[in-house]
Design an enzyme around this catalytic site. Structure first.
Site, PDB file in Angstrom:
ATOM      1  N   LYS A 179       0.865  -1.170   0.000  1.00  0.00           N
ATOM      2  CA  LYS A 179       0.000   0.000   0.000  1.00  0.00           C
ATOM      3  C   LYS A 179       0.902   1.221   0.000  1.00  0.00           C
ATOM      4  O   LYS A 179       2.046   1.191   0.439  1.00  0.00           O
ATOM      5  CB  LYS A 179      -0.950   0.010   1.198  1.00  0.00           C
ATOM      6  CG  LYS A 179      -0.297   0.083   2.573  1.00  0.00           C
ATOM      7  CD  LYS A 179       0.130   1.437   3.045  1.00  0.00           C
ATOM      8  CE  LYS A 179      -0.980   2.462   2.952  1.00  0.00           C
ATOM      9  NZ  LYS A 179      -0.458   3.829   3.384  1.00  0.00           N
ATOM     10  N   THR A 203       2.793   6.572   4.014  1.00  0.00           N
ATOM     11  CA  THR A 203       3.523   5.370   4.370  1.00  0.00           C
ATOM     12  C   THR A 203       3.423   4.344   3.262  1.00  0.00           C
ATOM     13  O   THR A 203       2.397   4.181   2.640  1.00  0.00           O
ATOM     14  CB  THR A 203       2.914   4.766   5.640  1.00  0.00           C
ATOM     15  OG1 THR A 203       3.068   5.709   6.696  1.00  0.00           O
ATOM     16  CG2 THR A 203       3.586   3.486   6.037  1.00  0.00           C
TER      17      THR A 203
END
Length: 429
Positions: A179, A203
């Site tokens: 992700k 992130t």
């Protein structure tokens, strides 16, 4: 085509809390995932070198050193970063809950988090989510898809890949999910400590599984090489997260004979892992927040590797360069300016700058030896019009080179990240 011997699940337990900003506008999106090996697996990891690192990273850095793991628990909606002693306690409790549920040593459970910074974990929700996720563990494609959804934050689409290859006469597999869309310029190391030799490369998280048999130290060597040329080579906005993590579990169920670094099996495994990591890394850039164009920045002819890296990063992260990419403007002046202020050794009279179609060798040069070429403005505009293209920079000072996979900077990126306070307190992440 997933590796054998792995189970997954993903559930919604309202970790971010519905109605608390843009990140919760997706409604009841799954936000807690489990990945479980049916047997203990060797493990390797790479972690953010941000000096402010999240509690889950601290837990994983210590446990990965032991070389054995079996379970990954990952949540979105809360980074569990800048949460002090309570954050560490919560991260460890998440692993302890799973250790009890699955009857295994707590040291074999690893944890990852992504989301808002500076907010303590809603542990009542997390506890309920873990209990539910354990009951849903399965090796189906649907369960894997649920896990992928659960780790997403501002991502607009899932990111996953699997490859199959022959290893010691047997068919082995590597599968990976990741992700990431914003707060993207990972610079990861095995210990979370910044390497002294090179400048550092929402992130990004990636979790990789394989049924190949491989020793932990060999796996760590392979992962370090794969990450150096993939996740540590991407940038969306130049921001390194507090939570960046890549973890690999290898359960050995394919039954191949373990190999050393000098064996042919290592080369085969390394190539497969490299492919998985680079494809996942490119998926992150393509799904960057507000991204319209992807540019592969290729620097050659640098005096040192450090210079090549510094030059590529300066160009890839320059707001002026990135906005010109968005506008389809082949503005080489901004590029050479970024090269000039970078830490790299640059001689103006030797710099070449050009463009090519993605992955193609035919280059249209806009600058040669520091001077404009005869290429027309229309030709140059056409060269930078595609959604993806390559930018070639030759410093003509040596033999070192570096590559960065970069994105343009758009109005949509600013709109997404300017905040959505609406009377609420604005928080990080």
């Amino acid at each position: 085509m997933a590796p054998q011997g792995f189970l997954a699940s993903g559930v919604f337990c309202d970790i971010k809390r519905l109605g608390t900003g843009k990140g919760s506008n997706k409604g009841q999106k799954r936000d807690l995932a489990l990945i479980v090996s049916e047997v203990p697996a060797t493990v390797a990891g790479m972690f953010t070198t941000n000096q402010v690192c999240a509690a889950p990273v601290k837990v994983c850095v210590e446990r990965v050193k032991k070389g054995v793991a079996q379970v990954l628990v990952i949540n979105s909606g809360n980074a569990n970063a800048c949460t002090g002693k309570q954050g560490l306690k919560d991260a460890r409790e998440m692993t302890a809950l799973l250790a009890r549920e699955l009857h295994m040593p707590v040291e074999h459970v690893l944890v990852g988090s992504t989301g808002r910074i500076g907010v303590t974990m809603p542990m009542n929700n997390v506890r309920a989510g873990i209990s539910e996720a354990v009951t849903l563990l399965d090796n189906s494609t649907e369960s894997a898809d649920h896990a992928v959804e659960a780790i997403m934050t501002s991502d607009t689409r899932p990111k996953q890949i699997a490859v199959e290859f022959r290893l010691g006469g047997k068919t082995a597999r590597i599968g990976g999910i990741c992700k990431g869309a914003g707060m993207i310029q990972p610079g990861m190391s095995a210990t979370g400590a910044r390497p002294a030799a090179l400048p550092l490369h929402a992130t990004m998280l990636s979790f990789i599984t394989t049924d190949a048999a491989i020793d932990a130290k060999i796996l760590q060597t392979a992962l370090r090489e794969a990450v150096a040329n993939s996740f540590n080579r991407i940038t969306v906005d130049g921001d390194m997260s507090t939570n960046d993590t890549v973890l690999v579990l290898a359960n050995g169920l394919v039954g191949n004979k373990k190999f050393g670094i000098r064996d042919s099996g290592f080369g085969i495994f390394q190539a497969a892992l490299n492919h998985v990591c680079i494809e996942l890394a490119k998926m992150i850039v393509r799904d960057g927040e507000g991204v319209h164009r992807i540019v592969t920045v290729r620097v050659n002819g640098a005096k040192t590797i450090q210079d090549a890296d510094a030059a590529a990063r300066a160009v890839a992260n320059s707001p002026l360069v990135k906005t010109s990419w968005h506008g389809g403007d082949p503005n080489w002046g901004r590029i050479i300016d970024a090269l000039g202020y970078s830490p790299a050794k640059i001689v103006e009279e030797k710099v070449d700058i050009g463009y090519s179609a993605s992955g193609r060798k035919k280059i249209l040069w806009s600058l040669k030896r520091g001077q404009p070429t005869k290429a027309t403005f229309k030709e140059l505009c056409d060269a930078v019009a595609p959604k993806e293209f390559d930018l070639h920079i030759n410093l003509n000072l040596g033999k070192a080179g570096a590559v960065m996979y970069a994105a343009d900077l758009t109005e949509e990126y600013v709109d997404f990240n300017k905040g959505d306070v609406g009377g609420r307190t604005s928080l990080g992440g």
